[in-house]
Design an enzyme around this catalytic site. Structure first.
Site, short mmCIF file in Angstrom:
data_model
loop_
_atom_site.label_atom_id
_atom_site.label_comp_id
_atom_site.label_asym_id
_atom_site.label_seq_id
_atom_site.Cartn_x
_atom_site.Cartn_y
_atom_site.Cartn_z
N TYR A 179 0.84 -1.20 0.00
CA TYR A 179 0.00 0.00 0.00
C TYR A 179 0.88 1.25 0.00
O TYR A 179 0.64 2.20 -0.75
CB TYR A 179 -0.92 -0.02 1.22
CG TYR A 179 -1.57 1.31 1.52
CD1 TYR A 179 -2.62 1.78 0.74
CD2 TYR A 179 -1.16 2.08 2.61
CE1 TYR A 179 -3.23 3.01 1.02
CE2 TYR A 179 -1.75 3.29 2.89
CZ TYR A 179 -2.79 3.75 2.10
OH TYR A 179 -3.39 4.96 2.38
N HIS A 180 1.89 1.23 0.84
CA HIS A 180 2.77 2.39 0.96
C HIS A 180 3.58 2.62 -0.32
O HIS A 180 3.69 3.75 -0.80
CB HIS A 180 3.71 2.19 2.15
CG HIS A 180 4.51 3.41 2.48
ND1 HIS A 180 4.06 4.38 3.33
CD2 HIS A 180 5.73 3.81 2.06
CE1 HIS A 180 4.97 5.34 3.43
NE2 HIS A 180 6.00 5.01 2.67
N HIS A 181 4.14 1.55 -0.86
CA HIS A 181 4.93 1.68 -2.09
C HIS A 181 4.10 2.27 -3.23
O HIS A 181 4.54 3.17 -3.94
CB HIS A 181 5.48 0.32 -2.51
CG HIS A 181 6.83 0.01 -1.92
ND1 HIS A 181 7.95 0.72 -2.24
CD2 HIS A 181 7.22 -0.93 -1.03
CE1 HIS A 181 8.99 0.23 -1.59
NE2 HIS A 181 8.57 -0.78 -0.84
#
Length: 287
Positions: free
Chosen positions: A155-157
């Protein structure tokens, strides 16, 4: 103040660098801007799609196969990203310090002089944005080494890549804060992982410090967005679009909640500390 009429104010924001590399001196942001504005959405859409497809297919492929160690490659990967982040931090931090000390908060969040008038900061900002694509490679090691792939990682990437490219296409002024903070945190984080990959015994307290730095990064990111909202509500010209503010604020708030949950269970709550400790290194790979 119109962007085309603000050259004098913009030039005041350039720090006095002791040395400028040739590739920094030759950087021309106007040669990059048209291409970026035309292609950014297509490129990141394909990258995000291929990235998620790799996760699904890669995990299925590795399900019945032994994990790959890839230690020498992992060492090289972390050393490279550590050195890149350290260099980026050293080259972008002087600009924001100079702007804050000479121009103040308003300029730092509303005037994109870090791209338009500072070739050093402009070059490293572009490198920062472009690096969000190869940094997806972090996940390759997790999948091929058959480590747990948590939600926050992918999700962060994906969201950081989307937001970085989107913000650069608009020359988002507040992004100078996000670039510098990310470079600094990555300098510590990838250095930590480089030493771990080299089999050094690194105190676990260092991982707690890194998570704390990430939480501070999210808090400051939210504050920067609130400053922008305040500036715009006061009728001041601010080179940050309303959709960008919404995207950025939602992104930083979600990161704060996810990292805060991890910090609590890993370092505060005794009932789940042992369970979360085994996953701490994976979570720290988030940016």
């Amino acid at each position: 103040m119109e962007m085309g009429d603000s050259s004098a104010a913009l030039m005041m924001s350039v720090p006095n660098y002791s040395y400028i590399f040739h590739f920094e001196r030759d950087f021309e942001h106007m040669e990059i801007k048209p291409w970026f504005q035309e292609n950014w959405s297509t490129i990141v859409s394909y990258c995000a799609g291929l990235y998620l497809l790799f996760i699904f297919c890669g995990q299925a492929y590795m399900a019945q196969r032994p994990r790959m160690e890839m230690r020498s490659i992992l060492v090289g990967w972390n050393v490279f990203l550590a050195l890149f982040s350290i260099m980026g931090a050293f080259r972008t931090l002087p600009e924001i310090v100079h702007v804050l000390s000479t121009q103040g908060i308003y300029h730092s969040v509303c005037i994109p002089s870090f791209i338009e008038s500072d070739r050093v900061s402009g070059f490293w900002t572009l490198m920062f944005v472009l690096s969000k694509v190869p940094e997806l490679g972090d996940t390759v090691f997790i999948v091929l080494r058959k480590q747990p792939l948590i939600f926050l990682h992918w999700y962060h990437h994906v969201t950081v890549m989307l937001y970085a490219w989107y913000s650069y296409s608009e020359y988002t002024a507040a992004a100078r804060w996000f670039v510098v903070m990310n470079f600094i945190v990555h300098s510590v984080m990838y250095s930590y992982y480089a030493f771990k990959a080299l089999k050094f015994r690194v105190p676990r307290s260092i991982s707690m410090v890194i998570t704390a730095l990430q939480l501070i990064q999210m808090v400051v990111g939210c504050l920067v967005n609130f400053w922008v909202i305040q500036m715009k509500s006061n009728g001041l010209e601010c080179h940050v679009s309303d959709p960008n503010i919404k995207f950025s604020l939602l992104m930083y708030l979600s990161y704060f909640l996810l990292f805060g949950r991890f910090f609590y269970y890993a370092y505060v709550s005794p009932s789940k500390r042992m369970m979360m400790a085994s996953d701490s290194s994976k979570l720290l790979k988030q940016h």
